[in-house]
Design a protein around this motif. Structure first.
Motif, PDB file in Angstrom:
ATOM      1  N   SER A 120       0.820  -1.444  -0.051  1.00 56.43           N
ATOM      2  CA  SER A 120       0.005  -0.046  -0.005  1.00 56.43           C
ATOM      3  C   SER A 120       0.993   1.121  -0.002  1.00 56.43           C
ATOM      4  O   SER A 120       1.924   1.417   0.897  1.00 56.43           O
ATOM      5  N   GLY A 121       0.539   2.232  -0.965  1.00 63.96           N
ATOM      6  CA  GLY A 121       1.328   3.369  -0.829  1.00 63.96           C
ATOM      7  C   GLY A 121       2.130   3.535  -2.069  1.00 63.96           C
ATOM      8  O   GLY A 121       2.361   4.511  -2.531  1.00 63.96           O
ATOM      9  N   LEU A 122       2.401   2.393  -2.694  1.00 66.58           N
ATOM     10  CA  LEU A 122       3.653   2.322  -3.716  1.00 66.58           C
ATOM     11  C   LEU A 122       2.758   2.351  -5.130  1.00 66.58           C
ATOM     12  O   LEU A 122       1.544   2.059  -5.247  1.00 66.58           O
ATOM     13  N   ARG A 123       3.494   3.311  -6.088  1.00 68.50           N
ATOM     14  CA  ARG A 123       2.583   3.684  -7.379  1.00 68.50           C
ATOM     15  C   ARG A 123       3.776   3.786  -8.373  1.00 68.50           C
ATOM     16  O   ARG A 123       4.801   4.402  -8.219  1.00 68.50           O
ATOM     17  N   VAL A 124       3.438   3.150  -9.259  1.00 72.01           N
ATOM     18  CA  VAL A 124       4.242   3.029 -10.608  1.00 72.01           C
ATOM     19  C   VAL A 124       3.706   3.261 -11.748  1.00 72.01           C
ATOM     20  O   VAL A 124       2.384   3.097 -11.872  1.00 72.01           O
ATOM     21  N   VAL A 125       4.154   3.609 -12.723  1.00 73.42           N
ATOM     22  CA  VAL A 125       3.430   4.015 -13.899  1.00 73.42           C
ATOM     23  C   VAL A 125       4.328   3.394 -15.161  1.00 73.42           C
ATOM     24  O   VAL A 125       5.644   3.301 -15.261  1.00 73.42           O
ATOM     25  N   VAL A 162      12.661   3.314 -13.607  1.00 77.47           N
ATOM     26  CA  VAL A 162      13.052   1.913 -13.013  1.00 77.47           C
ATOM     27  C   VAL A 162      12.903   0.609 -14.094  1.00 77.47           C
ATOM     28  O   VAL A 162      13.090  -0.405 -13.643  1.00 77.47           O
ATOM     29  N   THR A 163      12.802   1.150 -15.497  1.00 78.42           N
ATOM     30  CA  THR A 163      12.597   0.313 -16.381  1.00 78.42           C
ATOM     31  C   THR A 163      13.977  -0.953 -16.395  1.00 78.42           C
ATOM     32  O   THR A 163      15.163  -0.469 -16.095  1.00 78.42           O
ATOM     33  N   GLY A 164      13.829  -2.026 -16.341  1.00 80.08           N
ATOM     34  CA  GLY A 164      14.841  -3.192 -16.084  1.00 80.08           C
ATOM     35  C   GLY A 164      15.375  -3.430 -14.842  1.00 80.08           C
ATOM     36  O   GLY A 164      16.139  -4.229 -14.573  1.00 80.08           O
ATOM     37  N   ASP A 165      14.910  -2.625 -13.826  1.00 76.86           N
ATOM     38  CA  ASP A 165      15.428  -2.842 -12.372  1.00 76.86           C
ATOM     39  C   ASP A 165      14.505  -4.058 -12.078  1.00 76.86           C
ATOM     40  O   ASP A 165      13.525  -3.804 -11.698  1.00 76.86           O
ATOM     41  N   PRO A 166      15.270  -5.077 -11.581  1.00 77.65           N
ATOM     42  CA  PRO A 166      14.441  -6.319 -11.322  1.00 77.65           C
ATOM     43  C   PRO A 166      13.472  -6.103  -9.934  1.00 77.65           C
ATOM     44  O   PRO A 166      12.496  -6.524  -9.616  1.00 77.65           O
ATOM     45  N   ALA A 167      13.938  -5.183  -8.901  1.00 75.84           N
ATOM     46  CA  ALA A 167      13.411  -4.932  -7.678  1.00 75.84           C
ATOM     47  C   ALA A 167      11.998  -4.421  -8.037  1.00 75.84           C
ATOM     48  O   ALA A 167      11.199  -4.287  -7.146  1.00 75.84           O
ATOM     49  N   TRP A 168      11.976  -3.754  -9.353  1.00 77.86           N
ATOM     50  CA  TRP A 168      10.399  -3.033  -9.521  1.00 77.86           C
ATOM     51  C   TRP A 168       9.611  -3.781 -10.322  1.00 77.86           C
ATOM     52  O   TRP A 168       8.391  -3.494 -10.552  1.00 77.86           O
ATOM     53  N   SER A 169       9.946  -4.899 -10.786  1.00 76.33           N
ATOM     54  CA  SER A 169       9.207  -6.014 -11.573  1.00 76.33           C
ATOM     55  C   SER A 169       8.030  -6.417 -10.775  1.00 76.33           C
ATOM     56  O   SER A 169       8.016  -6.323  -9.481  1.00 76.33           O
ATOM     57  N   LEU A 195       8.037  -7.622  -6.783  1.00 78.38           N
ATOM     58  CA  LEU A 195       6.999  -6.842  -5.815  1.00 78.38           C
ATOM     59  C   LEU A 195       6.108  -7.751  -5.230  1.00 78.38           C
ATOM     60  O   LEU A 195       5.867  -7.653  -3.740  1.00 78.38           O
ATOM     61  N   ALA A 196       5.881  -8.814  -5.965  1.00 80.16           N
ATOM     62  CA  ALA A 196       4.784  -9.829  -5.208  1.00 80.16           C
ATOM     63  C   ALA A 196       5.642 -10.751  -3.942  1.00 80.16           C
ATOM     64  O   ALA A 196       5.216 -10.992  -3.227  1.00 80.16           O
ATOM     65  N   ALA A 197       6.897 -11.098  -4.463  1.00 82.14           N
ATOM     66  CA  ALA A 197       7.489 -11.689  -3.382  1.00 82.14           C
ATOM     67  C   ALA A 197       7.981 -10.768  -2.322  1.00 82.14           C
ATOM     68  O   ALA A 197       7.808 -11.256  -1.225  1.00 82.14           O
ATOM     69  N   SER A 198       8.238  -9.682  -2.498  1.00 80.92           N
ATOM     70  CA  SER A 198       8.407  -8.784  -1.396  1.00 80.92           C
ATOM     71  C   SER A 198       7.156  -8.495  -0.557  1.00 80.92           C
ATOM     72  O   SER A 198       7.139  -8.435   0.520  1.00 80.92           O
ATOM     73  N   ALA A 199       6.168  -8.411  -1.239  1.00 84.19           N
ATOM     74  CA  ALA A 199       4.804  -8.310  -0.470  1.00 84.19           C
ATOM     75  C   ALA A 199       4.532  -9.696   0.367  1.00 84.19           C
ATOM     76  O   ALA A 199       4.199  -9.254   1.709  1.00 84.19           O
ATOM     77  N   GLN A 200       4.794 -10.737   0.158  1.00 82.53           N
ATOM     78  CA  GLN A 200       4.898 -11.773   0.860  1.00 82.53           C
ATOM     79  C   GLN A 200       5.793 -11.803   1.974  1.00 82.53           C
ATOM     80  O   GLN A 200       5.493 -12.342   3.018  1.00 82.53           O
ATOM     81  N   GLN A 201       7.008 -11.335   1.979  1.00 81.24           N
ATOM     82  CA  GLN A 201       7.989 -11.224   2.964  1.00 81.24           C
ATOM     83  C   GLN A 201       7.472 -10.310   3.810  1.00 81.24           C
ATOM     84  O   GLN A 201       7.624 -10.632   5.150  1.00 81.24           O
ATOM     85  N   TYR A 202       7.212  -9.287   3.465  1.00 77.02           N
ATOM     86  CA  TYR A 202       6.408  -8.227   4.285  1.00 77.02           C
ATOM     87  C   TYR A 202       5.208  -8.829   5.275  1.00 77.02           C
ATOM     88  O   TYR A 202       5.281  -8.435   6.258  1.00 77.02           O
TER      89      TYR A 202
END
Length: 171
Positions: A114-119, A142-149, A153-160
Motif C-alpha cells: 500500500s502506498g507504492l505507485r508506478v507508471v 526503473v525500467t529493467g530494475d528487477p526490484a521494481w518488476s 514486488l509480489a515476492a516482497s509483499a509476501q515477505q512483508y
C-alpha cells in the motif's frame, strides 16, 4: 506471441488521479520463482481471467519482452491462484492518456505494498520508447530494475506480510 515494449517509472508524490481516468482492480499471482527465465502469471482484471507467460528479449534490452497471454476459465484461475497465492499482489490500475500518442498505466498497490505507485507506458517500437520524454509527474525511471518488476514486488509483499504476522503478539 506478442512483443511488449515498455518503460516503467515511479510516480511523483504530488500526482493525483485525473477525474477522467479509467480504473480497474487487478489481482495477480506468480507460478514461477523469482529469476526464472520465463515468468508465468495468472491475473484477474475485473471479470476477465488470464494466464500469461513472459520472457525478456535479451538481444533488445530490458524494455522488450515476449509475451503470450490467453483467457482462462474462472475455475481454472481459482485453482492456479491457490497454487500461487504466496506470491501475489493486488493493485488498482488507472489508464491516463498522455496526449494523442500514448497511454500511461498507473498502478496503485494495496495490501502490504500500500502506498507504492508506478507508471508504465507501452510503445510500438524501441526507437519510440527511447524518444519518449516523460511528463513532470513521472518520477525516477526503473525500467529493467528487477526490484521494481511485479514478480519481485509480489515476492516482497509476501515477505512483508510474513514479517508482519511474526511481529504480531499471540492472542
Amino acid at each position: 506471441m506478442t512483443t511488449e515494449i515498455e518503460r516503467k517509472f515511479t510516480v511523483a508524490e504530488h500526482w493525483q488521479v485525473p477525474d477522467d481516468a479509467v480504473g480497474l482492480h487487478l489481482r495477480q499471482a506468480y507460478l514461477t520463482p523469482p529469476g526464472a527465465p520465463v515468468e508465468f502469471r495468472v491475473r484477474a482484471a475485473g471479470n476477465a481471467r488470464a494466464l500469461t507467460a513472459k520472457s525478456f528479449d535479451s538481444a533488445s534490452g530490458a524494455m522488450v519482452r515476449q509475451e503470450v497471454e490467453f483467457a482462462i476459465d474462472p475455475a481454472v484461475f481459482e485453482q492456479l491462484w491457490e497454487l500461487a497465492r504466496r506470491d501475489s499482489l493486488s493493485k488498482f490500475r488507472w489508464s491516463v492518456p498522455l496526449g494523442d500518442e500514448h497511454l500511461a498505466s498507473v498502478d496503485e498497490y494495496d495490501g502490504p505494498l500500500s502506498g507504492l505507485r508506478v507508471v508504465e507506458v507501452e510503445f510500438g517500437s524501441v526507437e519510440e520508447a527511447r524518444d519518449f520524454r516523460p511528463p513532470s509527474w513521472f518520477g525516477e525511471e526503473v525500467t529493467g530494475d528487477p526490484a521494481w518488476s511485479n514478480r519481485e514486488l509480489a515476492a516482497s509483499a509476501q515477505q512483508y506480510e510474513t514479517k508482519e504476522s511474526a511481529d504480531e503478539p499471540a492472542h
